[in-house]
Design a protein around this motif. Structure first.
Motif, PDB file in Angstrom:
ATOM      1  N   GLY A 196      32.308  30.443  33.424  1.00  0.00           N
ATOM      2  CA  GLY A 196      31.813  30.169  32.068  1.00  0.00           C
ATOM      3  C   GLY A 196      32.732  30.493  30.901  1.00  0.00           C
ATOM      4  O   GLY A 196      32.274  30.580  29.765  1.00  0.00           O
ATOM      5  N   ARG A 197      34.030  30.651  31.157  1.00  0.00           N
ATOM      6  CA  ARG A 197      34.982  30.847  30.056  1.00  0.00           C
ATOM      7  C   ARG A 197      36.143  29.893  30.274  1.00  0.00           C
ATOM      8  O   ARG A 197      36.674  29.786  31.394  1.00  0.00           O
ATOM      9  CB  ARG A 197      35.530  32.288  30.033  1.00  0.00           C
ATOM     10  CG  ARG A 197      34.461  33.361  29.923  1.00  0.00           C
ATOM     11  CD  ARG A 197      33.748  33.333  28.588  1.00  0.00           C
ATOM     12  NE  ARG A 197      32.754  34.373  28.458  1.00  0.00           N
ATOM     13  CZ  ARG A 197      31.454  34.215  28.757  1.00  0.00           C
ATOM     14  NH1 ARG A 197      30.997  33.059  29.206  1.00  0.00           N
ATOM     15  NH2 ARG A 197      30.612  35.219  28.569  1.00  0.00           N
ATOM     16  N   TYR A 198      36.563  29.232  29.198  1.00  0.00           N
ATOM     17  CA  TYR A 198      37.597  28.200  29.299  1.00  0.00           C
ATOM     18  C   TYR A 198      38.543  28.303  28.108  1.00  0.00           C
ATOM     19  O   TYR A 198      38.101  28.605  27.000  1.00  0.00           O
ATOM     20  CB  TYR A 198      36.968  26.796  29.227  1.00  0.00           C
ATOM     21  CG  TYR A 198      35.793  26.544  30.149  1.00  0.00           C
ATOM     22  CD1 TYR A 198      35.925  25.744  31.277  1.00  0.00           C
ATOM     23  CD2 TYR A 198      34.535  27.060  29.875  1.00  0.00           C
ATOM     24  CE1 TYR A 198      34.844  25.470  32.117  1.00  0.00           C
ATOM     25  CE2 TYR A 198      33.444  26.799  30.711  1.00  0.00           C
ATOM     26  CZ  TYR A 198      33.605  26.013  31.821  1.00  0.00           C
ATOM     27  OH  TYR A 198      32.535  25.750  32.650  1.00  0.00           O
ATOM     28  N   ALA A 242      48.665  33.479  27.592  1.00  0.00           N
ATOM     29  CA  ALA A 242      49.934  33.906  26.969  1.00  0.00           C
ATOM     30  C   ALA A 242      51.082  33.798  27.974  1.00  0.00           C
ATOM     31  O   ALA A 242      52.232  33.557  27.602  1.00  0.00           O
ATOM     32  CB  ALA A 242      49.802  35.329  26.441  1.00  0.00           C
ATOM     33  N   GLU A 243      50.747  33.951  29.269  1.00  0.00           N
ATOM     34  CA  GLU A 243      51.776  33.886  30.314  1.00  0.00           C
ATOM     35  C   GLU A 243      52.091  32.441  30.737  1.00  0.00           C
ATOM     36  O   GLU A 243      53.223  32.127  31.092  1.00  0.00           O
ATOM     37  CB  GLU A 243      51.311  34.647  31.565  1.00  0.00           C
ATOM     38  CG  GLU A 243      51.202  36.157  31.391  1.00  0.00           C
ATOM     39  CD  GLU A 243      50.405  36.832  32.517  1.00  0.00           C
ATOM     40  OE1 GLU A 243      50.146  38.030  32.386  1.00  0.00           O
ATOM     41  OE2 GLU A 243      50.040  36.169  33.512  1.00  0.00           O
ATOM     42  N   THR A 244      51.070  31.594  30.715  1.00  0.00           N
ATOM     43  CA  THR A 244      51.216  30.270  31.334  1.00  0.00           C
ATOM     44  C   THR A 244      51.133  29.090  30.378  1.00  0.00           C
ATOM     45  O   THR A 244      51.647  28.009  30.676  1.00  0.00           O
ATOM     46  CB  THR A 244      50.088  30.042  32.372  1.00  0.00           C
ATOM     47  OG1 THR A 244      48.824  30.145  31.693  1.00  0.00           O
ATOM     48  CG2 THR A 244      50.147  31.053  33.500  1.00  0.00           C
ATOM     49  N   GLY A 245      50.397  29.245  29.246  1.00  0.00           N
ATOM     50  CA  GLY A 245      50.067  28.074  28.427  1.00  0.00           C
ATOM     51  C   GLY A 245      49.119  27.183  29.205  1.00  0.00           C
ATOM     52  O   GLY A 245      48.440  27.639  30.128  1.00  0.00           O
ATOM     53  N   GLY A 246      49.084  25.912  28.862  1.00  0.00           N
ATOM     54  CA  GLY A 246      48.221  24.972  29.588  1.00  0.00           C
ATOM     55  C   GLY A 246      46.747  25.239  29.333  1.00  0.00           C
ATOM     56  O   GLY A 246      46.341  25.588  28.221  1.00  0.00           O
ATOM     57  N   ASN A 247      45.968  25.078  30.407  1.00  0.00           N
ATOM     58  CA  ASN A 247      44.520  25.294  30.330  1.00  0.00           C
ATOM     59  C   ASN A 247      44.169  26.446  31.263  1.00  0.00           C
ATOM     60  O   ASN A 247      44.753  26.563  32.345  1.00  0.00           O
ATOM     61  CB  ASN A 247      43.767  24.042  30.798  1.00  0.00           C
ATOM     62  CG  ASN A 247      44.106  22.818  29.969  1.00  0.00           C
ATOM     63  OD1 ASN A 247      43.439  22.509  28.992  1.00  0.00           O
ATOM     64  ND2 ASN A 247      45.170  22.114  30.348  1.00  0.00           N
ATOM     65  N   VAL A 248      43.232  27.255  30.849  1.00  0.00           N
ATOM     66  CA  VAL A 248      42.852  28.415  31.662  1.00  0.00           C
ATOM     67  C   VAL A 248      41.337  28.460  31.814  1.00  0.00           C
ATOM     68  O   VAL A 248      40.605  28.252  30.843  1.00  0.00           O
ATOM     69  CB  VAL A 248      43.352  29.736  31.011  1.00  0.00           C
ATOM     70  CG1 VAL A 248      42.831  30.946  31.774  1.00  0.00           C
ATOM     71  CG2 VAL A 248      44.872  29.778  30.946  1.00  0.00           C
ATOM     72  N   ILE A 249      40.894  28.715  33.039  1.00  0.00           N
ATOM     73  CA  ILE A 249      39.459  28.953  33.250  1.00  0.00           C
ATOM     74  C   ILE A 249      39.310  30.295  33.948  1.00  0.00           C
ATOM     75  O   ILE A 249      40.250  30.750  34.610  1.00  0.00           O
ATOM     76  CB  ILE A 249      38.816  27.839  34.108  1.00  0.00           C
ATOM     77  CG1 ILE A 249      39.630  27.625  35.372  1.00  0.00           C
ATOM     78  CG2 ILE A 249      38.668  26.561  33.332  1.00  0.00           C
ATOM     79  CD1 ILE A 249      39.157  26.489  36.202  1.00  0.00           C
ATOM     80  N   THR A 250      38.173  30.924  33.781  1.00  0.00           N
ATOM     81  CA  THR A 250      37.970  32.211  34.453  1.00  0.00           C
ATOM     82  C   THR A 250      37.089  31.988  35.677  1.00  0.00           C
ATOM     83  O   THR A 250      36.225  31.103  35.685  1.00  0.00           O
ATOM     84  CB  THR A 250      37.348  33.253  33.519  1.00  0.00           C
ATOM     85  OG1 THR A 250      36.077  32.795  33.078  1.00  0.00           O
ATOM     86  CG2 THR A 250      38.241  33.496  32.308  1.00  0.00           C
ATOM     87  N   VAL A 251      37.341  32.764  36.708  1.00  0.00           N
ATOM     88  CA  VAL A 251      36.643  32.553  37.986  1.00  0.00           C
ATOM     89  C   VAL A 251      36.194  33.881  38.602  1.00  0.00           C
ATOM     90  O   VAL A 251      36.728  34.942  38.284  1.00  0.00           O
ATOM     91  CB  VAL A 251      37.547  31.815  39.019  1.00  0.00           C
ATOM     92  CG1 VAL A 251      37.864  30.401  38.565  1.00  0.00           C
ATOM     93  CG2 VAL A 251      38.832  32.592  39.288  1.00  0.00           C
ATOM     94  N   GLU A 252      35.230  33.748  39.481  1.00  0.00           N
ATOM     95  CA  GLU A 252      34.802  34.848  40.346  1.00  0.00           C
ATOM     96  C   GLU A 252      34.510  34.231  41.706  1.00  0.00           C
ATOM     97  O   GLU A 252      34.418  33.013  41.821  1.00  0.00           O
ATOM     98  CB  GLU A 252      33.520  35.492  39.801  1.00  0.00           C
ATOM     99  CG  GLU A 252      33.758  36.496  38.695  1.00  0.00           C
ATOM    100  CD  GLU A 252      32.447  36.987  38.111  1.00  0.00           C
ATOM    101  OE1 GLU A 252      31.749  37.782  38.762  1.00  0.00           O
ATOM    102  OE2 GLU A 252      32.113  36.553  37.001  1.00  0.00           O
ATOM    103  N   GLU A 253      34.323  35.082  42.705  1.00  0.00           N
ATOM    104  CA  GLU A 253      33.980  34.545  44.021  1.00  0.00           C
ATOM    105  C   GLU A 253      32.467  34.563  44.191  1.00  0.00           C
ATOM    106  O   GLU A 253      31.809  35.516  43.790  1.00  0.00           O
ATOM    107  CB  GLU A 253      34.657  35.376  45.104  1.00  0.00           C
ATOM    108  CG  GLU A 253      36.172  35.301  44.937  1.00  0.00           C
ATOM    109  CD  GLU A 253      36.946  35.588  46.192  1.00  0.00           C
ATOM    110  OE1 GLU A 253      36.412  36.261  47.087  1.00  0.00           O
ATOM    111  OE2 GLU A 253      38.095  35.125  46.257  1.00  0.00           O
TER     112      GLU A 253
END
Ligand code: G1P
Length: 298
Positions: free
Chosen positions: A206-208, A151-162
């Motif tokens: 694992g979320r895109y 909602a803030e950026t548009g485009g494509n978003v992936i979720t990450v962890e370290e």
């Protein structure tokens, strides 16, 4: 900005790590407490505002389709037996008619190929992907965090962890750019790099949220790591023309494709349930204590 209405959930994998259980049952139907693994991914998608689920299945996955269908005989039996609590619970889980689509991945050619199989069902709109082996645990689901950043950026978003920097060869790894809103811009992306060349230890968990232009790239994507068509490789190509952002997940992700992750998830979700917590916490604590004594004595 176009709304993300559909989620693709790939469920074609064979689940060899859970043989013999998966000889005759999809790994996605193994239970965490009393719900199949796949239910957690669907719940997470619905919580994030998803309206339509696309399952990419394979041979021997029919129990997943049956699970999400209405079972009139079961409902009648529960009704006659006066089991109204169970009936209400099943009703609450029932997805509306027409809210589920199913297509098949005919050959095990990788995650990128599985997502590509959903192209006609998704059509020309942004969509989410959830890898159901990765079970999200926390105050809110991992995909909701991705939606917030989207909602803030548009485009494509992936979720990450370290991850442990020594384990980058197990995951898709991203390079970290400028901080933006609740996440950061992705500068690099590589599937299963050796730790010596990994751009960071931020791994795709694992979320895109992807724009539909990914499908054309997946359609002509060369095979990559493991000889498979990798989603990460197609995303890397899409990065040349579209932005990617990463939303760090602040909860905990259990890899239920591994035995240890699956067992940990069972314990964590049981402890989180008020109806079960007290029945299992004490016995498990005692067993752990006893095991400690045994290993100390050895
Ligand atoms: C897949 C993705 C990888 C991601 C991982 C998360 O790999 O290709 O980028 O980090 O899921 O579980 P797989 O686990 O299928 O090898």
């Amino acid at each position: 900005m176009r709304k993300v209405r559909k989620a693709v959930i790939p469920v074609a994998g064979m689940g060899t790590r859970f043989l013999p259980a998966t000889k005759s049952m999809p790994k996605e139907m193994l239970t965490i407490v009393d719900r199949p693994v796949i239910q957690y991914a669907v719940d997470e998608a619905l919580e994030a505002g998803i309206e339509h689920i696309v399952f990419v299945t394979g041979r021997n996955k029919a129990p997943i389709e049956d699970y999400f269908d209405v079972q009139p005989e079961l409902n009648d039996t529960l009704k006659r037996a006066g089991k109204s609590k169970q009936l209400t619970e099943l009703d609450a889980l029932q997805l509306p008619a027409g809210a589920v689509s199913v297509t098949r991945q005919q050959s095990p050619d990788g995650l990128g190929h599985a997502v590509w199989c959903a192209r006609d069902l998704v059509g020309d709109e942004p969509f989410a992907v959830l890898l159901p082996d990765m079970v999200s645990y926390g105050e809110r689901g991992c995909l909701s965090g991705a939606m917030e950043l989207y909602a803030e950026t548009g485009g494509n978003v992936i979720t990450v962890e370290e991850c442990d920097p020594k384990l980058t060869h197990k995951y898709g790894i991203v390079g970290k750019g400028t901080q933006i809103g609740t996440g950061f811009e992705v500068t690099e992306m590589v599937e299963k790099p050796d730790p010596s060349v990994a751009p960071s230890n931020s791994y795709i968990n694992g979320r895109y949220i992807l724009q539909p232009e990914i499908f054309a790239l997946l359609g002509n994507q060369q095979r990559g790591a493991g000889g498979e068509i990798q989603l990460t490789d197609a995303m890397h190509r899409l990065m040349e023309v579209q932005k990617f952002y990463a939303a760090p997940f602040t909860g905990r992700m259990f890899d239920c494709g591994s035995k240890e992750g699956f067992i940990q998830a069972n314990v964590a979700f049981a402890f989180a349930r008020s109806d079960i917590r007290d029945l299992v916490l004490e016995p498990i604590t005692e067993m752990v204590a006893a095991q400690e004594i045994r290993s100390n004595a050895a």
